[in-house]
Design a protein around this motif. Structure first.
Motif, PDB file in Angstrom:
ATOM      1  N   GLU A  18      28.004  44.045  39.035  1.00  8.87           N
ATOM      2  CA  GLU A  18      28.334  43.080  37.997  1.00  8.87           C
ATOM      3  C   GLU A  18      27.797  41.695  38.322  1.00  8.87           C
ATOM      4  OE1 GLU A  18      30.528  42.851  35.130  1.00  8.87           O
ATOM      5  OE2 GLU A  18      30.037  44.955  34.897  1.00  8.87           O
ATOM      6  N   ASN A  19      27.564  40.915  37.284  1.00  8.14           N
ATOM      7  CA  ASN A  19      27.183  39.526  37.472  1.00  8.14           C
ATOM      8  C   ASN A  19      28.380  38.704  37.932  1.00  8.14           C
ATOM      9  OD1 ASN A  19      24.493  39.694  36.763  1.00  8.14           O
ATOM     10  ND2 ASN A  19      24.955  39.570  34.585  1.00  8.14           N
ATOM     11  N   GLU A  20      28.085  37.531  38.400  1.00  9.37           N
ATOM     12  CA  GLU A  20      29.117  36.656  38.928  1.00  9.37           C
ATOM     13  C   GLU A  20      30.144  36.301  37.843  1.00  9.37           C
ATOM     14  OE1 GLU A  20      29.322  32.169  40.824  1.00  9.37           O
ATOM     15  OE2 GLU A  20      27.551  33.409  41.105  1.00  9.37           O
ATOM     16  N   GLY A  21      31.427  36.434  38.210  1.00 12.94           N
ATOM     17  CA  GLY A  21      32.504  36.025  37.332  1.00 12.94           C
ATOM     18  C   GLY A  21      32.658  36.854  36.079  1.00 12.94           C
ATOM     19  N   SER A  22      32.341  38.166  36.152  1.00 13.30           N
ATOM     20  CA  SER A  22      32.368  38.978  34.941  1.00 13.30           C
ATOM     21  C   SER A  22      33.424  40.069  34.978  1.00 13.30           C
ATOM     22  CB  SER A  22      30.997  39.597  34.683  1.00 13.30           C
ATOM     23  OG  SER A  22      30.561  40.318  35.819  1.00 13.30           O
ATOM     24  N   LEU A  23      34.534  39.817  35.677  1.00 18.23           N
ATOM     25  CA  LEU A  23      35.656  40.743  35.549  1.00 18.23           C
ATOM     26  C   LEU A  23      36.103  40.761  34.092  1.00 18.23           C
ATOM     27  CD1 LEU A  23      38.139  40.357  38.550  1.00 18.23           C
ATOM     28  CD2 LEU A  23      37.294  42.481  37.572  1.00 18.23           C
ATOM     29  N   PRO A  24      36.543  41.898  33.591  1.00 17.92           N
ATOM     30  CA  PRO A  24      36.961  41.944  32.182  1.00 17.92           C
ATOM     31  C   PRO A  24      38.086  40.956  31.904  1.00 17.92           C
ATOM     32  CG  PRO A  24      36.775  44.153  33.094  1.00 17.92           C
ATOM     33  CD  PRO A  24      36.642  43.210  34.249  1.00 17.92           C
ATOM     34  N   PRO A  25      38.097  40.367  30.744  1.00 15.26           N
ATOM     35  CA  PRO A  25      39.205  39.483  30.374  1.00 15.26           C
ATOM     36  C   PRO A  25      40.517  40.258  30.328  1.00 15.26           C
ATOM     37  CG  PRO A  25      37.347  39.233  28.865  1.00 15.26           C
ATOM     38  CD  PRO A  25      37.054  40.432  29.712  1.00 15.26           C
ATOM     39  N   ALA A  26      41.606  39.534  30.453  1.00 12.18           N
ATOM     40  CA  ALA A  26      42.920  40.165  30.387  1.00 12.18           C
ATOM     41  C   ALA A  26      43.106  40.864  29.043  1.00 12.18           C
ATOM     42  CB  ALA A  26      44.011  39.117  30.599  1.00 12.18           C
ATOM     43  N   ASP A  27      43.824  41.978  29.070  1.00 11.68           N
ATOM     44  CA  ASP A  27      44.174  42.737  27.868  1.00 11.68           C
ATOM     45  C   ASP A  27      42.969  43.429  27.234  1.00 11.68           C
ATOM     46  OD1 ASP A  27      46.155  43.726  26.203  1.00 11.68           O
ATOM     47  OD2 ASP A  27      45.743  42.244  24.649  1.00 11.68           O
ATOM     48  N   THR A  28      41.904  43.646  28.021  1.00 11.68           N
ATOM     49  CA  THR A  28      40.737  44.354  27.488  1.00 11.68           C
ATOM     50  C   THR A  28      40.937  45.857  27.520  1.00 11.68           C
ATOM     51  OG1 THR A  28      39.342  42.584  28.372  1.00 11.68           O
ATOM     52  CG2 THR A  28      38.232  44.584  27.652  1.00 11.68           C
ATOM     53  N   PHE A  29      41.620  46.360  28.561  1.00  6.58           N
ATOM     54  CA  PHE A  29      41.815  47.801  28.743  1.00  6.58           C
ATOM     55  C   PHE A  29      43.302  48.096  28.968  1.00  6.58           C
ATOM     56  CE2 PHE A  29      37.563  46.749  30.358  1.00  6.58           C
ATOM     57  CZ  PHE A  29      36.776  47.577  29.581  1.00  6.58           C
TER      58      PHE A  29
END
Length: 255
Positions: free
Chosen positions: A203-214
């Motif tokens: 993954e690119n830097e700082g690209s954790l999924p946003p909250a409430d995505t899954f």
């Protein structure tokens, strides 16, 4: 002085010829016997044997069947051909790197069974929008989805915003380093509300999924990514069903 020729040993020649003939007959008998045993097998067993012989070395999906292997086996006999053509599981794994004609053929042969789809640009060519459009028409059948984001695939994907992939249960998202593609644009544009198994890779830097995505997520695997602990805490706070997580190859950033 010329070397005198040795007299031909006709008995040896005849014995060799007879041995070759006997070997040929034994081989033919063995082939006939094997064919008779094979013909006695039900189609379900033959289908399983063909599946094992057709497995590809690719690891994109849980079980990928190589089309060249299937084509070779289909030429064995009419029965093999009928089994391969009518067995829908052989055609459920579809890639956008295939041409449109191949994709349509796979969709037709797969029928209404769940599909495993890979959205990817291959060998530097753009992922044509008409291929993606054809696959999106069957998105309710998608169960496994792999997306590879790069300069070539991202524009085609962004061309179809506001897509809901409620049928997808397993998602694998791969991004290339320093490609200038923000994965958050995918999370904000495409919805994966029912994904239970998520893999994030390179993954690119700082690209954790946003909250409430899954919200239905149960298993999370992340490879080669730097993340902020607060982002991870925020993400996990909205995934109450999660029961397994693997982030051993990742590093967290300094806050």
């Amino acid at each position: 002085m010329p070397i005198p020729r040795q007299p031909l040993n006709h008995s040896t020649t005849n014995a060799t010829s007879l041995q070759a003939q006997n070997d040929g007959e034994l081989l033919k008998r063995a082939q006939d016997a094997g064919r008779k045993r094979l013909n006695k097998l039900p189609n379900e067993i033959l289908s399983y044997i063909i599946a094992l012989a057709s497995l590809s070395a690719h690891d994109f999906f849980e079980s990928v069947y190589d089309e060249k292997n299937l084509q070779a086996l289909s030429l064995t006999c009419r029965r093999f051909y009928a089994i391969i053509i009518t067995n829908r599981k052989f055609w459920r794994c579809i890639r956008t790197e295939n041409n449109l004609k191949t994709i349509k053929r796979y969709l037709k042969l797969a029928g209404s069974i769940p599909l495993e789809v890979e959205l990817r640009a291959y060998n530097g060519h753009r992922m044509a929008r008409n291929r993606l459009k054809t696959l999106l028409a069957k998105k309710q059948q998608w169960r496994y989805l792999q997306i590879t984001l790069d300069y070539f695939s991202a524009p085609a994907i962004k061309y179809y915003p506001s897509q809901n992939f409620d049928a997808v249960k397993s998602l694998k998202l791969i991004t290339r380093n320093r490609i200038g593609v923000d994965t958050r644009a995918i999370y904000n544009s495409w919805s994966f509300r029912n994904v239970e198994y998520l893999t994030l890779m390179n993954e690119n830097e700082g690209s954790l999924p946003p909250a409430d995505t899954f919200p239905q997520l149960e298993i999370l695997r992340v490879f080669r990514m730097e993340y902020r602990p607060r982002d991870l805490i925020a993400f996990l706070g909205t995934t109450p069903l999660i029961r397994a997580m693997d982030m051993d190859s990742c590093r967290h950033k300094q806050i």
